[in-house]
Scaffold this motif. Structure first.
Motif, mmCIF file in Angstrom:
data_model
loop_
_atom_site.group_PDB
_atom_site.id
_atom_site.type_symbol
_atom_site.label_atom_id
_atom_site.label_comp_id
_atom_site.label_asym_id
_atom_site.label_seq_id
_atom_site.Cartn_x
_atom_site.Cartn_y
_atom_site.Cartn_z
ATOM 1 N N TYR A 1 -15.339 2.485 -0.369
ATOM 2 C CA TYR A 1 -14.617 2.045 0.826
ATOM 3 C C TYR A 1 -14.369 3.212 1.779
ATOM 4 O O TYR A 1 -14.517 4.376 1.431
ATOM 5 C CB TYR A 1 -13.279 1.422 0.421
ATOM 6 N N GLU A 2 -13.973 2.836 2.980
ATOM 7 C CA GLU A 2 -13.505 3.807 3.950
ATOM 8 C C GLU A 2 -12.249 3.256 4.604
ATOM 9 O O GLU A 2 -12.056 2.046 4.691
ATOM 10 C CB GLU A 2 -14.575 4.096 5.013
ATOM 11 N N VAL A 3 -11.390 4.157 5.072
ATOM 12 C CA VAL A 3 -10.109 3.787 5.667
ATOM 13 C C VAL A 3 -10.078 4.213 7.123
ATOM 14 O O VAL A 3 -10.570 5.288 7.481
ATOM 15 C CB VAL A 3 -8.939 4.457 4.901
ATOM 16 N N ILE B 1 -7.231 4.597 10.335
ATOM 17 C CA ILE B 1 -5.793 4.628 10.607
ATOM 18 C C ILE B 1 -5.548 4.836 12.094
ATOM 19 O O ILE B 1 -6.260 5.610 12.758
ATOM 20 C CB ILE B 1 -5.102 5.740 9.795
ATOM 21 N N ALA C 1 -12.444 4.688 11.229
ATOM 22 C CA ALA C 1 -13.259 4.435 10.036
ATOM 23 C C ALA C 1 -14.752 4.557 10.363
ATOM 24 O O ALA C 1 -15.530 5.135 9.588
ATOM 25 C CB ALA C 1 -12.950 3.047 9.480
ATOM 26 N N THR D 1 -4.754 -3.618 -1.199
ATOM 27 C CA THR D 1 -4.244 -2.279 -0.923
ATOM 28 C C THR D 1 -5.315 -1.261 -1.314
ATOM 29 O O THR D 1 -6.289 -1.587 -2.006
ATOM 30 C CB THR D 1 -2.966 -1.998 -1.731
ATOM 31 N N GLU D 2 -5.128 -0.018 -0.900
ATOM 32 C CA GLU D 2 -6.089 1.025 -1.266
ATOM 33 C C GLU D 2 -6.125 1.211 -2.778
ATOM 34 O O GLU D 2 -7.189 1.439 -3.361
ATOM 35 C CB GLU D 2 -5.731 2.339 -0.576
ATOM 36 N N LYS E 1 -3.262 0.497 9.251
ATOM 37 C CA LYS E 1 -4.288 0.991 8.332
ATOM 38 C C LYS E 1 -5.221 -0.154 7.962
ATOM 39 O O LYS E 1 -4.763 -1.242 7.584
ATOM 40 C CB LYS E 1 -3.606 1.548 7.072
ATOM 41 N N ILE F 1 -8.862 -1.124 5.665
ATOM 42 C CA ILE F 1 -9.757 -0.685 4.590
ATOM 43 C C ILE F 1 -11.042 -1.505 4.678
ATOM 44 O O ILE F 1 -10.992 -2.741 4.727
ATOM 45 C CB ILE F 1 -9.099 -0.873 3.212
ATOM 46 N N CYS G 1 -5.539 -5.038 5.391
ATOM 47 C CA CYS G 1 -4.919 -4.558 6.624
ATOM 48 C C CYS G 1 -3.430 -4.370 6.358
ATOM 49 O O CYS G 1 -2.779 -5.273 5.822
ATOM 50 C CB CYS G 1 -5.150 -5.566 7.753
ATOM 51 N N ASP H 1 0.838 -1.197 0.000
ATOM 52 C CA ASP H 1 0.000 0.000 0.000
ATOM 53 C C ASP H 1 0.880 1.258 0.000
ATOM 54 O O ASP H 1 1.815 1.381 0.800
ATOM 55 C CB ASP H 1 -0.902 -0.017 1.241
#
Length: 464
Positions: A372-374, A376, A457, A361-362, A396, A398, A409, A214
């Motif tokens: 999606y939402e992230v 952190i 998130a 990955t994002e 992080k 997702i 993750c 990512d």
């Protein structure tokens, strides 16, 4: 001429797991290993040595305590190459003894020697003292691993210019090290030596590094490298490496730039250890890097009774996945049902700091057009992070906006390769954001970062 149900060539993670699996099914198994002792690259020059070196460097340098006591803090003031090797030899000896005991307990026959095919069912093995043996088998597994790629323009000598195998025999700790290749191996060694306060320059012909990770993690990781003085020369291909008469080396780059360093580590790729197998005798061909193509479900090569697993088949080239490949290959050959490997497996990079990732990955989520939402979390947000003196570290996650399921993750920081397994379990069990929000985590732990990231998130998802 002795006959076996399965002959395994190579005793690394894939070879050992296949051999023991077949033996537990009551089959006669022979393992041929060209090294002096079993274990393959994983035990002797790869996985175990580099991780042992990393742990030794962090312990002796006092790296983990510098958040409290300052950057000049050291547990041992004058760290030598012998200090690093002492622990390495103890660890490797233990690993080999465990493996030899496993083979003996499961009645797996082992032979030290170089194997090559004579025909599709027969191999010839040249022993340590030149003696010749011939064996036949119903099935073969090629688990020969890889060797360092060594281009002609690099004057390897094991004194000032090393590959990723010979670096373990470093005579003394250098004042400066230039690492050519910002792949996994190059980055691991570059950061280990940087933790020992060696001046490190990392050279990479591409403009980016670790493209399968990512991008946000890579950005955080790169910042940490630069912050502690690692010099990054990205987008610079090496044209020549020269040893200087007065000691040290000069590395010439495209565009006319040059770098001087006491020591050079060339870590730009590895080659499948296949040239001596005489694969022409069975009609198999390798790619330009000596790797074999296999059926990803069964690990059969183009010759159905010959299987291949581990690093010799390429990505992901992990000890963990190689073990599963070897087990699946053995079960398929012996017509025993085995579960398929999980869709998502963790990838660990034992750099300083560690990087570990599982799932999408994002960038991959965006490519698939998944809303999606992230979430952190920074390790410094946890009480355990403060106790440990951590001023860096990032977790992080997702999540899908539609299903709330965890999609990926990604962790950079202390203990990342251990922490990732929580994310891996939730991901493979198709768990959601709610698991992290509703469950309690031990306090104080770094694992609390999962809850912090999930709430991060969740708060944004509630406001949308």
């Amino acid at each position: 001429m002795d006959h076996y149900d399965l002959i395994v060539i190579g005793s690394g993670p894939a070879g050992r797991r296949a051999a023991i699996q077949a033996a537990k099914l009551g089959k006669d198994v022979l393992v041929v290993e060209r090294g002096r002792r079993v274990g393959g690259v994983s035990v002797h020059t790869g996985t175990i040595p580099s991780k042992t070196l990393r742990e030794t460097a962090l312990n002796l340098s006092g790296w983990r305590e510098r958040g409290f006591y300052g950057r000049s803090y050291r547990v041992k003031q004058d760290i030598s190459a012998d200090d690093l090797r002492t622990r390495l030899h103890i660890t490797l000896g233990h690993e080999v003894e465990v493996l030899e005991h496993q083979f003996a307990r499961n009645q797996v026959t082992t032979l030290a020697g170089e194997a090559k095919f004579q025909d599709a069912k027969t191999i010839e093995v040249t022993g340590e003292e030149g003696e010749i043996f011939h064996f036949t088998a119903d099935f073969f597994l090629l688990a020969v691993g890889t060797v360092p790629f060594k281009p002609d323009y690099v004057p390897f000598d094991g004194v000032s210019v090393f590959d990723s195998d010979s670096i373990l025999e470093l005579g003394k700790l250098p004042r400066s090290l230039a690492v050519i290749g910002a792949g996994v191996i190059g980055i691991e060694y570059a950061t280990i030596f940087s933790a020992l306060d060696v001046n490190v320059t990392l050279i990479e012909p591409r403009d980016t590094m670790l493209d399968f990770i990512d991008k946000e993690l890579v950005s955080d990781f790169t910042y940490q490298l630069r912050d502690r003085g690692v010099v990054l020369r990205m987008g610079n291909a090496v044209t020549k490496v020269t040893k200087r008469d007065n000691g040290g080396c000069t590395i010439e780059l495209e565009g006319g730039r040059s770098i001087r360093s006491e020591t050079v580590l060339f870590a730009a790729g590895r080659m499948g250890a296949t040239p001596n197998l005489n694969l022409e005798a069975v009609g198999l061909e390798c790619d330009h890097r000596g790797r074999l193509k296999v059926n990803p479900a069964t690990f059969q090569t183009a010759v159905p009774h010959i299987y291949a697993a581990g690093d010799v088949i390429g990505f992901p080239s992990l000890a963990s996945t190689s073990m599963e490949q070897g087990r699946i290959a053995a079960c398929h050959a012996l017509e025993v049902e085995s579960h398929a490997p999980p869709e998502f497996f963790p990838y660990g990079i034992y750099s300083v700091p560690e990087i570990s990732t599982v799932g999408l990955t994002e960038e991959e989520v965006k490519e698939r057009d998944i809303p999606y939402e992230v979430g952190i979390a920074r390790f410094r947000e946890t009480s355990r992070g403060h106790i440990m003196g951590l001023d860096s570290g990032l977790l992080k996650m997702i999540f899908s906006l539609k299903t709330r399921r965890l999609l990926g993750c990604h962790i950079v920081g202390e203990g990342a390769t251990e922490l990732i397994h929580i994310g891996q379990a939730v991901l493979n069990l198709q768990g959601t954001l709610d698991y992290f929000v509703e469950n309690a985590f031990n306090y104080p732990t770094l694992a609390e970062a999962y809850k912090i990231a999930a709430l991060d998130a969740w708060n944004r998802m509630q406001s949308e």
